[in-house]
Design a protein around this motif. Structure first.
Motif, PDB file in Angstrom:
ATOM      1  N   ALA A  23       0.938  -1.236   0.436  1.00  0.00           N
ATOM      2  CA  ALA A  23       0.083  -0.322  -0.032  1.00  0.00           C
ATOM      3  C   ALA A  23       0.468   1.473  -0.509  1.00  0.00           C
ATOM      4  O   ALA A  23      -0.048   1.844  -1.136  1.00  0.00           O
ATOM      5  CB  ALA A  23      -0.986   0.080   1.000  1.00  0.00           C
ATOM      6  N   ARG A  27       1.000   4.344  -3.324  1.00  0.00           N
ATOM      7  CA  ARG A  27       0.380   5.214  -2.622  1.00  0.00           C
ATOM      8  C   ARG A  27       1.729   6.319  -2.879  1.00  0.00           C
ATOM      9  O   ARG A  27       1.242   7.325  -3.487  1.00  0.00           O
ATOM     10  CB  ARG A  27       0.129   5.586  -1.191  1.00  0.00           C
ATOM     11  N   LEU A 240      -3.812   6.025  -2.567  1.00  0.00           N
ATOM     12  CA  LEU A 240      -4.197   4.539  -3.673  1.00  0.00           C
ATOM     13  C   LEU A 240      -4.580   4.069  -4.363  1.00  0.00           C
ATOM     14  O   LEU A 240      -3.619   3.489  -5.619  1.00  0.00           O
ATOM     15  CB  LEU A 240      -4.935   3.523  -2.214  1.00  0.00           C
TER      16      LEU A 240
END
Length: 335
Positions: A23, A27, A240
């Motif tokens: 993640a 990002r 995201l």
């Protein structure tokens, strides 16, 4: 029992660490500024609904849509002409006004190509592309649509498994049967953000969450245009989602041959379900992610654009975001 529980908890912790790390990396993709050249060059597409060919829409609706198509640099539209039956048949009663629509549309927008979009019935699943007789019926329906005046056919089967041979065989057969100048395009699902991920997840999940980049390349070899459905990702935040689109764009650019037009999907519909958070999957995040992904390549790809979904659900604000973010960044509104 205690040691077993400890191992289970350790495994869960390891998965969470990997997920968190992934993640963070996703990002981080959604940072920086896109290159000034990473903008529209007027080779974009628009998915359009069935109301245009079943009699519900007419001249008044086209008058409202026309300036958006012109201002948005839309060169192709994919008009839904009805879902295929499970056996591959397409009922002509699904699109009784197709010829009338084509006359009306070309009278107003003669330079925009119109492909007939065929897909599946959501409640019944898609046609069995592994069945030779089904493929024959799909191609017969596609040929009739081109004979009726469509510039080409756009396949939209959605849930095709990774490495499915039936789709490749269908595309080969369609290419052989359609006129040489007919367009052949298809929407495709999201692609593995990292090499080998589709294979790994396919070992443990009941359905393939991604296509492998290799399979995308093999599919694209049979097409004039590929539209990546780079939404319905399940991402919970705009950052995201934007980072995921950056990665999708980069992988697709590497996988799709340069002589095939690559279109990255932009979501402009209100659906809110497990696979899509509309507050995360915004037009703004999508077009910025596409520009960032395009910029990473260091140079402009000639046959590249976006595909907006869809004409019947896009709001005025979403059209403005599309124009401001992709068509002419910094140039103001025009929708």
């Amino acid at each position: 029992m205690k040691w077993f529980l400890q191992r289970v908890l350790a495994a869960i912790a390891a998965v969470l660490v990997v997920a968190l790390g992934a993640a963070v990396l996703v990002r981080m993709q959604f940072t920086g500024e896109p290159a000034s050249w990473a903008v529209s060059e007027g080779s974009n597409a628009l998915w359009m609904g069935r109301a245009w060919v079943d009699g519900r829409y007419g001249e008044a609706e086209l008058a409202r849509l026309k300036p958006r198509i012109e201002n948005g640099g839309i060169s192709d539209v994919y008009v839904h002409v009805g879902p295929l039956e499970y056996d591959g048949r397409l009922d002509p009663a699904e699109h009784p006004e197709l010829k009338g629509f084509l006359r009306m549309f070309r009278g107003e927008l003669p330079d925009v190509r119109v492909s007939a979009r065929v897909g599946r019935r959501v409640e019944e699943g898609g046609p069995d592309l592994g069945d030779e007789a089904v493929r024959e019926r799909v191609v017969e329906a596609s040929a009739r649509l081109v004979e009726a005046g469509a510039d080409g056919v756009h396949y939209d089967f959605e849930a095709v498994p990774d490495n499915d041979p039936g789709l490749l065989e269908l595309l080969e057969l369609t290419r052989d049967r359609l006129p040489r100048d007919a367009l052949l395009s298809s929407s495709v699902p999201t692609v593995e953000p990292l090499g080998g991920l589709a294979f790994t997840l396919g070992l443990v999940l009941p359905e393939d969450p991604f296509w492998s980049s290799g399979y995308l390349g093999r599919v694209a070899e049979h097409l004039d245009q590929v539209a990546v459905v780079s939404y319905e990702t399940g991402m919970p935040t705009e950052g995201l989602y934007g980072g995921f689109v950056v990665r999708q764009t980069r992988v697709a650019l590497d996988a799709v041959p340069e002589d095939v037009q690559l279109l990255m999907g932009v979501p402009a519909h209100p659906d809110d379900h497990a696979a899509r958070n509309p507050e995360a999957e915004t037009v703004e995040a999508a077009v910025r992610g596409i520009r960032l992904g395009l910029s990473e390549g260091g140079e402009r790809r000639k046959r590249f654009g976006t595909a907006l979904y869809a004409d019947f659900s896009a709001t005025g604000g979403q059209w403005d975001s599309y124009l401001e973010g992709w068509v002419r960044p910094g140039g103001g509104q025009g929708g």
